[in-house]
Design a protein around this motif. Structure first.
Motif, PDB file in Angstrom:
ATOM      1  N   LYS A  11       0.829  -1.220   0.000  1.00 63.61           N
ATOM      2  CA  LYS A  11       0.000   0.000   0.000  1.00 63.61           C
ATOM      3  C   LYS A  11       0.858   1.261   0.000  1.00 63.61           C
ATOM      4  CE  LYS A  11      -2.311  -1.203   3.743  1.00 63.61           C
ATOM      5  NZ  LYS A  11      -1.660  -2.519   3.913  1.00 63.61           N
ATOM      6  N   THR A  12       1.853   1.323   0.862  1.00 58.78           N
ATOM      7  CA  THR A  12       2.675   2.542   0.885  1.00 58.78           C
ATOM      8  C   THR A  12       3.814   2.454  -0.119  1.00 58.78           C
ATOM      9  OG1 THR A  12       4.095   1.682   2.662  1.00 58.78           O
ATOM     10  CG2 THR A  12       2.171   3.006   3.320  1.00 58.78           C
ATOM     11  N   SER A  31      10.871  -6.868  -2.591  1.00 60.75           N
ATOM     12  CA  SER A  31       9.811  -7.745  -2.079  1.00 60.75           C
ATOM     13  C   SER A  31      10.052  -9.113  -2.692  1.00 60.75           C
ATOM     14  CB  SER A  31       8.426  -7.202  -2.437  1.00 60.75           C
ATOM     15  OG  SER A  31       8.060  -7.590  -3.737  1.00 60.75           O
ATOM     16  N   TYR A  41      12.432 -13.162   5.508  1.00 62.09           N
ATOM     17  CA  TYR A  41      12.676 -14.439   6.191  1.00 62.09           C
ATOM     18  C   TYR A  41      13.695 -15.311   5.471  1.00 62.09           C
ATOM     19  CZ  TYR A  41       8.768 -12.415   8.497  1.00 62.09           C
ATOM     20  OH  TYR A  41       7.974 -11.510   9.155  1.00 62.09           O
ATOM     21  N   TYR A  60       8.168  -2.887   6.913  1.00 64.82           N
ATOM     22  CA  TYR A  60       8.349  -4.260   7.383  1.00 64.82           C
ATOM     23  C   TYR A  60       7.088  -5.068   7.118  1.00 64.82           C
ATOM     24  CZ  TYR A  60       9.852  -8.190  10.162  1.00 64.82           C
ATOM     25  OH  TYR A  60      10.222  -9.447  10.552  1.00 64.82           O
ATOM     26  N   ASP A  63       4.273  -6.753  10.293  1.00 61.46           N
ATOM     27  CA  ASP A  63       4.022  -5.576  11.122  1.00 61.46           C
ATOM     28  C   ASP A  63       5.173  -5.453  12.117  1.00 61.46           C
ATOM     29  OD1 ASP A  63       1.167  -3.950  12.003  1.00 61.46           O
ATOM     30  OD2 ASP A  63       2.840  -3.925  13.417  1.00 61.46           O
ATOM     31  N   CYS A 118       3.066   6.313  11.899  1.00 57.59           N
ATOM     32  CA  CYS A 118       1.720   6.534  11.353  1.00 57.59           C
ATOM     33  C   CYS A 118       0.605   5.979  12.228  1.00 57.59           C
ATOM     34  CB  CYS A 118       1.618   5.859   9.988  1.00 57.59           C
ATOM     35  SG  CYS A 118       2.818   6.508   8.832  1.00 57.59           S
ATOM     36  N   TRP A 120      -3.493   4.470  11.984  1.00 60.43           N
ATOM     37  CA  TRP A 120      -4.048   3.408  11.146  1.00 60.43           C
ATOM     38  C   TRP A 120      -4.377   3.958   9.764  1.00 60.43           C
ATOM     39  CZ3 TRP A 120      -7.030  -1.110  13.510  1.00 60.43           C
ATOM     40  CH2 TRP A 120      -6.372  -1.512  14.690  1.00 60.43           C
ATOM     41  N   PHE A 121      -4.154   3.107   8.766  1.00 62.21           N
ATOM     42  CA  PHE A 121      -4.308   3.561   7.382  1.00 62.21           C
ATOM     43  C   PHE A 121      -5.787   3.543   6.961  1.00 62.21           C
ATOM     44  CE2 PHE A 121      -0.008   1.371   6.185  1.00 62.21           C
ATOM     45  CZ  PHE A 121       0.680   2.235   7.026  1.00 62.21           C
TER      46      PHE A 121
HETATM   47  N1  NAP Z   1      -2.042  -0.900   8.213  1.00 61.45           N
HETATM   48  C1  NAP Z   1      -1.917   0.065   9.104  1.00 61.45           C
HETATM   49  O1  NAP Z   1      -2.908   0.670   9.533  1.00 61.45           O
HETATM   50  C2  NAP Z   1      -0.538   0.443   9.601  1.00 61.45           C
HETATM   51  C3  NAP Z   1      -0.388   1.530  10.472  1.00 61.45           C
HETATM   52  C4  NAP Z   1       0.898   1.906  10.880  1.00 61.45           C
HETATM   53  C5  NAP Z   1       2.003   1.178  10.420  1.00 61.45           C
HETATM   54  N2  NAP Z   1       1.835   0.109   9.593  1.00 61.45           N
HETATM   55  C6  NAP Z   1       3.012  -0.639   9.115  1.00 61.45           C
HETATM   56  O2  NAP Z   1       2.951  -0.769   7.715  1.00 61.45           O
HETATM   57  C7  NAP Z   1       3.787  -1.857   7.316  1.00 61.45           C
HETATM   58  C8  NAP Z   1       3.174  -2.507   6.107  1.00 61.45           C
HETATM   59  O3  NAP Z   1       3.252  -1.578   5.048  1.00 61.45           O
HETATM   60  P1  NAP Z   1       2.197  -1.544   3.876  1.00 61.45           P
HETATM   61  O4  NAP Z   1       0.826  -1.543   4.485  1.00 61.45           O
HETATM   62  O5  NAP Z   1       2.586  -0.450   2.954  1.00 61.45           O
HETATM   63  O6  NAP Z   1       2.460  -2.958   3.170  1.00 61.45           O
HETATM   64  P2  NAP Z   1       1.388  -3.996   2.668  1.00 61.45           P
HETATM   65  O7  NAP Z   1       0.345  -3.327   1.840  1.00 61.45           O
HETATM   66  O8  NAP Z   1       0.997  -4.854   3.831  1.00 61.45           O
HETATM   67  O9  NAP Z   1       2.242  -4.846   1.629  1.00 61.45           O
HETATM   68  C9  NAP Z   1       3.128  -5.841   2.013  1.00 61.45           C
HETATM   69  C10 NAP Z   1       4.426  -5.684   1.197  1.00 61.45           C
HETATM   70  O10 NAP Z   1       5.394  -6.534   1.772  1.00 61.45           O
HETATM   71  C11 NAP Z   1       5.835  -7.473   0.809  1.00 61.45           C
HETATM   72  N3  NAP Z   1       6.085  -8.728   1.501  1.00 61.45           N
HETATM   73  C12 NAP Z   1       5.190  -9.659   1.936  1.00 61.45           C
HETATM   74  N4  NAP Z   1       5.832 -10.657   2.541  1.00 61.45           N
HETATM   75  C13 NAP Z   1       7.159 -10.367   2.489  1.00 61.45           C
HETATM   76  C14 NAP Z   1       8.341 -11.008   2.942  1.00 61.45           C
HETATM   77  N5  NAP Z   1       8.305 -12.203   3.554  1.00 61.45           N
HETATM   78  N6  NAP Z   1       9.535 -10.412   2.723  1.00 61.45           N
HETATM   79  C15 NAP Z   1       9.601  -9.234   2.075  1.00 61.45           C
HETATM   80  N7  NAP Z   1       8.527  -8.554   1.638  1.00 61.45           N
HETATM   81  C16 NAP Z   1       7.315  -9.129   1.840  1.00 61.45           C
HETATM   82  C17 NAP Z   1       4.743  -7.549  -0.261  1.00 61.45           C
HETATM   83  O11 NAP Z   1       5.254  -7.872  -1.535  1.00 61.45           O
HETATM   84  P3  NAP Z   1       5.498  -9.391  -2.047  1.00 61.45           P
HETATM   85  O12 NAP Z   1       4.187 -10.099  -1.866  1.00 61.45           O
HETATM   86  O13 NAP Z   1       5.923  -9.224  -3.458  1.00 61.45           O
HETATM   87  O14 NAP Z   1       6.576  -9.983  -1.200  1.00 61.45           O
HETATM   88  C18 NAP Z   1       4.254  -6.105  -0.250  1.00 61.45           C
HETATM   89  O15 NAP Z   1       5.083  -5.308  -1.045  1.00 61.45           O
HETATM   90  C19 NAP Z   1       3.910  -2.762   8.551  1.00 61.45           C
HETATM   91  O16 NAP Z   1       5.247  -2.794   8.988  1.00 61.45           O
HETATM   92  C20 NAP Z   1       3.054  -2.084   9.600  1.00 61.45           C
HETATM   93  O17 NAP Z   1       3.659  -2.143  10.879  1.00 61.45           O
HETATM   94  C21 NAP Z   1       0.603  -0.265   9.158  1.00 61.45           C
END
Ligand code: NAP
Length: 268
Positions: A11-12, A31, A41, A60, A63, A118, A120-121
């Protein structure tokens, strides 16, 4: 001079990559589907992904509050700095002690750092684990009657892209929220108005939430982790807005009503 965007299809990260690419900056998606692939991992994938990289966006997965995140952030930032990375932007979460431990690691890494901490999104409702619930018309969560200042990920991406492409954001922590506090009940009202359909909010227990998520195919561990985010962090500690978007960009943060209207078609 490559900029590595971890979570660059998420998402970001996807939005950060788009913004930097539009500025003609060389970007590498980090990714599992990137070239070369990057997997949190599988540490053997980290060094190839860092080849020629001077700056990185750290998002990350799943989360920063989940077990093992801190150790991975420490090992990755050490390796990144040893490989020539000079600028790090960490996506973090508000009111999460584990996330704050990862922030300190990045702050002490030796690279110029920016933390985007941040709330919550908004896009959790349109692009992530709450999408199906909104589409089906019932948001069922173990969420107390506590308001949250949901932030638009386009604002997060604007700030992160600025931190990766401009001077003036180094060694800075931006606390990013939307401009308004909303309970989940109020969110359901906003989404109902935007879509013209009745979208209800129903409070469930953590156990009911986990059982429902597992029935929809979410792995047990992930469902329990999500439930903990609701029961532990949504307790009022984050129930205030912050002005990080204005500090970083000189403009107000986007409001939930605008987000809901812009995305209304997504839930049909
Ligand atoms: N959601 C909320 O409300 C919120 C609020 C504050 C902070 N956050 C933080 O936001 C972060 C998540 O960011 P986001 O929401 O932008 O991402 P996201 O939409 O959850 O997307 C996940 C990303 O991580 C990759 N991914 C999945 N498994 C992986 C792995 N094993 N190794 C490497 N990459 C992997 C995915 O690509 P591939 O499938 O190609 O690997 C994808 O690019 C978390 O750390 C969370 O703590 C979230």
């Amino acid at each position: 001079m490559t900029i590595l965007i971890l979570g660059g299809t998420g998402k970001t990260g996807r939005r950060v990559a788009d913004r930097l690419t539009a500025l003609n900056l060389p970007v590498r998606i980090g990714s599992r589907s990137g070239v070369p692939p990057f997997d949190w991992y599988d540490r053997a994938t980290w060094e190839p992904a860092l080849d020629g990289v001077t700056a990185a966006y750290l998002s990350y997965y799943p989360d920063l509050a989940f077990p093992g995140a801190c150790e991975n952030i420490k090992a990755f930032t050490d390796l990144a700095v040893r490989n020539g990375v000079r600028r790090l932007v960490l996506l973090s979460g508000r009111g999460e002690p584990e996330a704050q431990a990862s922030e300190r690691i990045v702050q002490e890494s030796g690279a110029r750092w920016t933390i985007v901490r941040c709330s919550w999104f908004m896009q959790n409702f349109s692009e992530d684990f709450l999408f199906e619930q909104v589409r089906e018309g019932v948001i069922a969560l173990p969420a107390a009657d506590v308001p949250e200042p949901f932030v638009d990920v386009d604002d997060i991406a604007d700030v992160a892209a600025a931190a990766l492409s401009q001077q003036g954001h180094g060694d800075t922590l931006y606390e990013l929220t939307g401009p308004r506090l909303l309970t989940f009940q109020e969110v359901a009202g906003e989404l109902s108005k935007a879509t013209g359909r009745e979208i209800a909010f129903v409070r469930v227990t953590a156990e009911e939430y986990v059982a429902g998520a597992v029935a929809h195919g979410v792995p047990q561990e992930a469902a329990e982790g999500l439930a903990r985010l609701f029961t532990d962090i949504l307790d009022g500690r984050n129930a205030q807005v912050a002005d990080g978007v204005r500090q970083a960009l000189g403009r107000p943060a986007r409001d939930f009503t605008a987000f809901a209207h812009a995305n209304a078609q997504v839930w049909h």
